[in-house]
Design a protein around this motif. Structure first.
Motif: not given
Length: 232
Positions: A21-24, A41-50
């Motif tokens: 949510l923060d990254s979004a 959003v995933a890149e900013h959150a350091q996650l994989q998009a799925p």
């Protein structure tokens, strides 16, 4: 032991959801509704998009949640600032407090509220209901402020209180489109906004509670008047 493990997992899941949510909010506040992509959003959150789909069914659901949280948080922040005031403070000063709380929150504290402010008009109709309900609740806070000030005789009598309220909120919200720290300090912006609001809406007999911190201008000295020479 199983209960403790479950609790740890729930806590980790909650933190991950909050990070998404923060990254979004960060991406949405900068790229807008149309430009916000889950990959960003995933890149900013350091996650994989799925991984986002574990918490949110779609891009639209994620954006809707950011918008709702943004509206909720600005309302809660302003109400908290107002609740902290003395009970005998003037209604006009409560408005000035709300001006400061709103500006500091949207410009300094919350990416969510910046995102909500910038993108409220871009949401598709089917995503607007929850956000509009929160915006209405926040508008009610401001409506009460202006109603109380009018009842106390602290607003100019010729003003349309409803139109005045919407103009003030609109001006405050618009700051997210142009203000940044290179344009001056947030303190200076708050003082300026309060001064404009006070001067524009308050009844003539209502004195301002804002202290003028600008440097005092040197007093003007009048040049001695020359005596006219009378000739015969």
């Amino acid at each position: 032991m199983a209960r403790k493990t479950r609790s740890v997992e729930d806590s980790k899941s909650a933190r991950t959801r909050e990070r998404i949510l923060d990254s979004a909010a960060y991406v949405l506040s900068r790229k807008g509704f149309a430009g916000t992509r889950l990959t960003d959003v995933a890149e900013h959150a350091q996650l994989q998009a799925p991984a986002i789909y574990y918490y949110f069914k779609s891009r639209e659901e994620l954006i809707e949640e950011v918008m709702v949280v943004g509206a909720q948080r600005i309302c809660a922040h302003v109400v908290e600032a107002l609740d902290a005031l003395p009970s005998d403070i003037r209604p006009i000063d409560r408005i000035l407090t709300a001006v400061e709380a709103h500006l500091r929150f949207v410009l300094v504290t919350s990416e969510y509220t910046t995102a909500a402010t910038r993108n409220g008009g871009q949401l598709p109709d089917h995503l607007r209901d929850r956000h509009e309900a929160e915006r209405t609740a926040y508008g009610d806070v401001w409506r009460e402020l202006f109603t109380d000030a009018a009842a106390a005789g602290e607003l100019k009598p010729d003003l349309d209180a409803g139109a005045t309220r919407m103009l003030v909120i609109g001006a405050l919200n618009w700051t997210v489109e142009w203000w940044d720290s290179t344009r001056g300090s947030i303190d200076a912006l708050v003082r300026t906004a309060q001064s404009i609001v006070m001067g524009g809406i308050s009844a003539p007999e209502t004195t301002s509670g804002i202290i003028d911190t600008s440097p005092a201008k040197p007093a003007r000295t009048r040049s001695p008047r020359r005596k006219k020479t009378v000739t015969a």
